[in-house]
Design an enzyme around this catalytic site. Structure first.
Site, short mmCIF file in Angstrom:
data_model
loop_
_atom_site.label_atom_id
_atom_site.label_comp_id
_atom_site.label_asym_id
_atom_site.label_seq_id
_atom_site.Cartn_x
_atom_site.Cartn_y
_atom_site.Cartn_z
N GLN A 129 0.81 -1.22 0.00
CA GLN A 129 0.00 0.00 0.00
C GLN A 129 0.84 1.27 0.00
O GLN A 129 0.30 2.38 -0.05
CB GLN A 129 -0.93 0.00 1.21
CG GLN A 129 -1.96 -1.12 1.18
CD GLN A 129 -2.84 -1.16 2.43
OE1 GLN A 129 -2.83 -0.25 3.25
NE2 GLN A 129 -3.60 -2.22 2.57
N HIS A 193 -1.80 0.81 5.58
CA HIS A 193 -2.67 1.80 6.23
C HIS A 193 -2.00 3.17 6.41
O HIS A 193 -1.73 3.61 7.52
CB HIS A 193 -3.15 1.28 7.58
CG HIS A 193 -4.14 0.16 7.48
ND1 HIS A 193 -4.97 -0.19 8.51
CD2 HIS A 193 -4.44 -0.68 6.46
CE1 HIS A 193 -5.74 -1.22 8.14
NE2 HIS A 193 -5.43 -1.53 6.88
N GLU A 289 -17.00 2.74 6.58
CA GLU A 289 -17.82 3.80 7.15
C GLU A 289 -17.79 5.08 6.32
O GLU A 289 -16.77 5.41 5.70
CB GLU A 289 -17.33 4.15 8.56
CG GLU A 289 -17.43 3.04 9.56
CD GLU A 289 -16.95 3.44 10.94
OE1 GLU A 289 -17.07 2.61 11.87
OE2 GLU A 289 -16.48 4.60 11.11
N TYR A 299 -13.86 8.95 16.71
CA TYR A 299 -14.66 8.12 15.81
C TYR A 299 -14.55 6.62 16.10
O TYR A 299 -15.02 5.80 15.34
CB TYR A 299 -14.36 8.48 14.35
CG TYR A 299 -14.93 9.86 14.08
CD1 TYR A 299 -16.21 10.01 13.58
CD2 TYR A 299 -14.23 11.00 14.45
CE1 TYR A 299 -16.78 11.27 13.41
CE2 TYR A 299 -14.78 12.27 14.30
CZ TYR A 299 -16.06 12.39 13.78
OH TYR A 299 -16.64 13.64 13.64
N TYR A 310 -10.20 -10.16 10.49
CA TYR A 310 -10.10 -11.05 9.34
C TYR A 310 -10.14 -12.52 9.76
O TYR A 310 -10.51 -13.40 8.99
CB TYR A 310 -8.83 -10.76 8.54
CG TYR A 310 -8.86 -9.39 7.90
CD1 TYR A 310 -9.77 -9.11 6.88
CD2 TYR A 310 -8.01 -8.37 8.32
CE1 TYR A 310 -9.81 -7.86 6.29
CE2 TYR A 310 -8.05 -7.11 7.74
CZ TYR A 310 -8.96 -6.86 6.73
OH TYR A 310 -9.02 -5.62 6.15
#
Length: 423
Positions: A129, A193, A289, A299, A310
């Site tokens: 990523q 991430h 979300e 949040y 997972y």
């Protein structure tokens, strides 16, 4: 350019097609038709949720009724051969800047030609990523020609999300005077991430979304104000800290933090009327979300979630609600893996005006969300026939919709209304 016409809906009109015979006996005056309840379409998602047994906090928080666009769509591939494009931004001359995750920034030239990589970018860590991620133009690009971009930078102890800016020269071949204006801390040694969406607010301050780096070791830092991980930060355009940020002066808190408790926010956009920041956030197995982000709010991640690990185990204590933690206005379970997002403000599709578009990676579609205030009331899935991981979405200056696909042979695609043929 490839052209695909997609029939999305047919409008059925029922009514009286013949008049009354005037030689018949007089008839009673017609009565107004009985008021009919609107047809409630089933949700577009029909699969069972991953996190069985969870209940939404309010009606319409997930699986709202489906809607259908009444216009045919024309979908064109404007450019191809891009390697895992991540983001796009349109310049005033109509050309698009597109990032490629391996570390290249390109211009899409007239006719769909792809430029050589723009020179002047710093060294970029890539893999999984990691890489060159978002790109955004300065609000005053017309005069300063500043381009902002997020990328993964090598650090002592690992790597992290950084934001830099540089001046795009007139011939669009290189960036000059490149400087890093923000570095997320702490560094960490994995390639997961990073968040990385960049959004300027109406006052020219810059929101930067940041992931919590995925691992169980770093996940709790989403709740730790001493860390940037799992946060949204707000900085000035030069990287300095706005003095009205919510945690200014709090002991031990990093002053750039705007909100906390996020997992991995890869979509963000300002609401065109309210100016509020809306975000799209990746869940694990379930729990993607949509949130409206307000300064100083928490949040919830990883304390509450509408997903599961997972491994199919509960996340933490398996909570979906807790006092003091914000609820998403909408969530998906199973996930669509949301990428970029954009509010539609154009004129080509009047029925779309004010709708929110969210790109789906695992879902391989573009989600159209119909809104009523701060609630989602309808959902449609577009571009499903393309079989592409939709990474980012933007509205062009002419009201067309543009997307990039996260593939090794990635595409830049344009969506407009189809022109009906007249035979």
């Amino acid at each position: 350019m490839a052209m695909i016409a997609v029939r999305l809906a047919a409008v059925l009109v029922a009514g009286c097609l013949t008049g009354c015979d005037r030689d018949e006996e007089p008839q009673p005056a017609p009565q107004p038709p009985a008021q009919q309840e609107p047809v409630q379409r089933p949700p577009v998602e029909s699969r069972p949720p991953n996190a069985a047994g969870q209940q939404p906090a309010f009606e319409g928080q997930t699986r709202v009724p489906s809607v259908e666009t009444e216009r045919e769509l024309r979908v064109e591939t404007v450019a191809s051969g891009l390697e895992h494009p991540w983001a796009l931004a349109q310049m005033p001359n109509g050309r698009w800047l597109v990032t490629e995750r391996p570390g290249r920034l390109r211009v899409i030239l007239p006719g769909g030609r792809v430029s050589e990589p723009i020179r002047g970018l710093p060294e970029i860590v890539s893999g999984r990523q990691a890489g060159l991620l978002d790109v955004a133009l300065s609000p005053t690009f017309g005069t300063d020609r500043l381009v902002y971009f997020s990328f993964v930078e090598a650090r002592d102890g690992g790597n992290g999300t950084s934001v830099a800016r540089g001046r795009l020269v007139e011939d669009e071949t290189r960036l000059e005077d490149v400087e890093v204006i923000f570095r997320a801390v702490p560094a960490y040694s994995n390639q997961m991430h990073y968040g990385s969406r960049l959004v300027f607010d109406r006052e020219g301050r810059l929101f930067v979304t940041l992931g919590e780096r995925s691992d169980l070791e770093t996940r709790p830092q989403a709740q730790d104000l001493r860390s940037h991980l799992g946060k949204i930060v707000r900085i000035n355009a030069d990287g300095s800290i706005p003095q009205d940020n919510p945690f200014i002066g709090r002991q031990g808190a990093l002053p750039g933090i705007w909100s906390l408790g996020h997992r991995n926010v890869q979509g963000a956009a300002l609401h065109p009327e309210t100016g509020q920041l809306w975000i799209a956030e990746h869940g694990a197995r379930g729990g993607d979300e949509i949130n409206i982000v307000r300064g100083g709010r928490n949040y919830g991640w990883p304390t509450i979630s509408y997903g599961q690990e997972y491994s199919r185990e509960p996340i933490g204590e398996g909570l979906t609600q807790q006092v003091g933690l914000e609820q998403p206005i909408y969530y998906w379970d199973p996930v669509i893996a949301p990428g970029g997002m954009a509010f539609y403000t154009g004129d080509l599709f009047p029925e779309w005006r004010g709708n929110l578009f969210v790109s789906g990676l695992a879902g391989e579609h573009l989600a159209r969300l119909v809104l009523s205030g701060e609630r989602v009331v309808g959902e449609e899935r577009l571009l499903v026939d393309q079989n592409q991981r939709i990474r980012d979405v933007a509205v062009g200056g002419d009201g067309s919709l543009w997307v990039v696909t996260d593939e090794s042979d990635g595409r830049l695609m344009r969506v407009t209304p189809a022109v009906r043929r007249v035979d």
